[in-house]
Design an enzyme around this catalytic site. Sequence first.
Site, PDB file in Angstrom:
ATOM      1  N   GLU A  62      25.341  11.343 -12.926  1.00 37.65           N
ATOM      2  CA  GLU A  62      24.798  11.761 -14.219  1.00 37.65           C
ATOM      3  C   GLU A  62      24.137  10.575 -14.926  1.00 37.65           C
ATOM      4  O   GLU A  62      24.401   9.397 -14.605  1.00 37.65           O
ATOM      5  CB  GLU A  62      25.925  12.337 -15.089  1.00 37.65           C
ATOM      6  CG  GLU A  62      25.518  12.769 -16.508  1.00 37.65           C
ATOM      7  CD  GLU A  62      24.457  13.869 -16.531  1.00 37.65           C
ATOM      8  OE1 GLU A  62      23.295  13.550 -16.196  1.00 37.65           O
ATOM      9  OE2 GLU A  62      24.791  15.005 -16.907  1.00 37.65           O
TER      10      GLU A  62
ATOM     11  N   HIS B 254      29.277  20.676 -11.712  1.00 36.60           N
ATOM     12  CA  HIS B 254      30.737  20.590 -11.642  1.00 36.60           C
ATOM     13  C   HIS B 254      31.398  21.552 -12.638  1.00 36.60           C
ATOM     14  O   HIS B 254      30.780  22.010 -13.600  1.00 36.60           O
ATOM     15  CB  HIS B 254      31.195  19.163 -11.951  1.00 36.60           C
ATOM     16  CG  HIS B 254      30.778  18.701 -13.322  1.00 36.60           C
ATOM     17  ND1 HIS B 254      31.468  19.032 -14.472  1.00 36.60           N
ATOM     18  CD2 HIS B 254      29.726  17.947 -13.717  1.00 36.60           C
ATOM     19  CE1 HIS B 254      30.865  18.497 -15.512  1.00 36.60           C
ATOM     20  NE2 HIS B 254      29.799  17.832 -15.085  1.00 36.60           N
TER      21      HIS B 254
ATOM     22  N   ASP C 210       0.856  -1.189   0.000  1.00 39.10           N
ATOM     23  CA  ASP C 210       0.000   0.000   0.000  1.00 39.10           C
ATOM     24  C   ASP C 210       0.889   1.234   0.000  1.00 39.10           C
ATOM     25  O   ASP C 210       2.078   1.177   0.326  1.00 39.10           O
ATOM     26  CB  ASP C 210      -0.903  -0.006   1.237  1.00 39.10           C
ATOM     27  CG  ASP C 210      -2.081   0.949   1.102  1.00 39.10           C
ATOM     28  OD1 ASP C 210      -2.336   1.419  -0.028  1.00 39.10           O
ATOM     29  OD2 ASP C 210      -2.747   1.231   2.116  1.00 39.10           O
TER      30      ASP C 210
ATOM     31  N   ASP D 174      -1.307  -0.921   4.987  1.00 36.51           N
ATOM     32  CA  ASP D 174      -1.773   0.448   5.208  1.00 36.51           C
ATOM     33  C   ASP D 174      -1.184   1.026   6.494  1.00 36.51           C
ATOM     34  O   ASP D 174      -0.755   2.178   6.543  1.00 36.51           O
ATOM     35  CB  ASP D 174      -3.300   0.457   5.252  1.00 36.51           C
ATOM     36  CG  ASP D 174      -3.868   1.844   5.540  1.00 36.51           C
ATOM     37  OD1 ASP D 174      -3.926   2.661   4.614  1.00 36.51           O
ATOM     38  OD2 ASP D 174      -4.244   2.107   6.709  1.00 36.51           O
TER      39      ASP D 174
ATOM     40  N   GLU E 235       2.031   3.982  -4.088  1.00 36.36           N
ATOM     41  CA  GLU E 235       1.527   2.613  -4.194  1.00 36.36           C
ATOM     42  C   GLU E 235       2.461   1.745  -5.017  1.00 36.36           C
ATOM     43  O   GLU E 235       2.740   0.586  -4.661  1.00 36.36           O
ATOM     44  CB  GLU E 235       0.125   2.635  -4.797  1.00 36.36           C
ATOM     45  CG  GLU E 235      -0.925   3.205  -3.861  1.00 36.36           C
ATOM     46  CD  GLU E 235      -2.254   3.485  -4.542  1.00 36.36           C
ATOM     47  OE1 GLU E 235      -3.267   3.514  -3.829  1.00 36.36           O
ATOM     48  OE2 GLU E 235      -2.285   3.693  -5.767  1.00 36.36           O
TER      49      GLU E 235
ATOM     50  N   ASP F  33      -5.139  -2.789  -2.488  1.00 30.65           N
ATOM     51  CA  ASP F  33      -6.435  -2.134  -2.610  1.00 30.65           C
ATOM     52  C   ASP F  33      -6.401  -0.993  -3.627  1.00 30.65           C
ATOM     53  O   ASP F  33      -7.348  -0.209  -3.705  1.00 30.65           O
ATOM     54  CB  ASP F  33      -6.927  -1.609  -1.252  1.00 30.65           C
ATOM     55  CG  ASP F  33      -6.009  -0.562  -0.654  1.00 30.65           C
ATOM     56  OD1 ASP F  33      -6.292   0.632  -0.842  1.00 30.65           O
ATOM     57  OD2 ASP F  33      -5.026  -0.933  -0.009  1.00 30.65           O
TER      58      ASP F  33
END
Length: 433
Positions: free
Chosen positions: A312, A236, A10, A125, A51, A76
């Site tokens: 990168e 950089h 969940d 959950d 999720e 769910d």
Amino acid sequence: MTREFIVEADGGSRGNPGPAGYGAVVVDAASGETLAEAAEYLGVVTNNVAEYRGLLAGLRAARDLDPSASVHVRMDSKLVVEQMSGRWKIKHPDMKPLATEAARVFPADRVTYEWIPRAENKHADRLANEAMDAGRRGERWSASRSTAEADVRVGVSERASSPTAPAASRRGRGAETCAAPPRGRDQPPPARTVTTADAPAFDTRAARNTATAPQPASGWASPDMGAPATFVLLRHGETPLTPQKRFSGSGGTDPALSPAGLGQARAAADALARRGTIEVILASPLTRTRQTAAAVAERLGLDVTVDDGLRETDFGAWEGLTFGEVRERHPDDLNAWLADPEARPTGGGESFAETATRIAATRDRLVAAHAGRTVLLVTHVTPIKTFVRLALGAPAESLFRMELSAASLSAVAYYRDGNASVRLFNDTSHLRP
């Protein structure tokens, strides 16, 4: 005999997008024993992304237990179940790479998906909410302090003691079970287009999380948001490849700074010292970023921590080539790359969509770890543009519409209510004579 696991996952977002987290649990299908739990605060993402991150964490935990097992996923989220089962199309750019990655964890013929009511997904959950609560406190979720399983066991015991408890409330497989369709390991699930008629099935989660989230006050910002996490983004200094405008990612020769680049790094360090707000320095693992970060660290008296999430993009076979050379040698691949953020460079490099997923995860992790602080991130063109693009909610093609100079400074602030503010972009004033 093949082991069978049940993965329940969940995710939630208190604002959608807003502060988010996921929870996942791996259960032995034969005994019902909980084998593994996972949860993480994600920072500011959408409910659906949370999720998917929960699904991915659950599948990986199951693979760590037994890579040869079969897995039955119960969630769910109608959206995730239907998309991973191949019946709904995945359109959102933030979800495509997550779905693709989830599809690679186990072979497709060993994973099935089932939609369950939220009441039957309480363990995952609860874990997701524990992770979000921990993030709000500026902490990481801790398995040792979790009470999710104990809380759920109390509820299950109460339901099981009732003679009218429906069979579907117990762990197992319900009617809406479907096998993931066969597909190649590098392909996302096949799909159908989601119409507006599908929306209520998955929008209720977002609406629920939005309704319970604290709403920001009108105006520029809520008065009690506190100090944001501010990322100062330093590209950089120059390498020998920079003036030649050659592709130089994480899959190439890893060039060092040129003499000009070293001078730029020192100039950036002086500018940051005058501002006097940097508290932490993080750098990409590549040589040019570590050298640039070292110049700043010496000037500010701070240490440098290397973070792989700041590397990168890997440009594959294009590393070391100019744009014109790539156009000449790989025209079809280049055209696809320019048109589709999912397209990878020739030779299996990293797509912009994959880079965005990595940077979003890095951002969320660092925002949670450095709330209220000013952090210097010494990194590269694509990560910096991606930080800015995500903060603005701009489409992927905006990456091609930004100019980012060597040793330039940009800054993004992230607030507790989920908002972000781009405060500076491509500042090179410190490089002027």
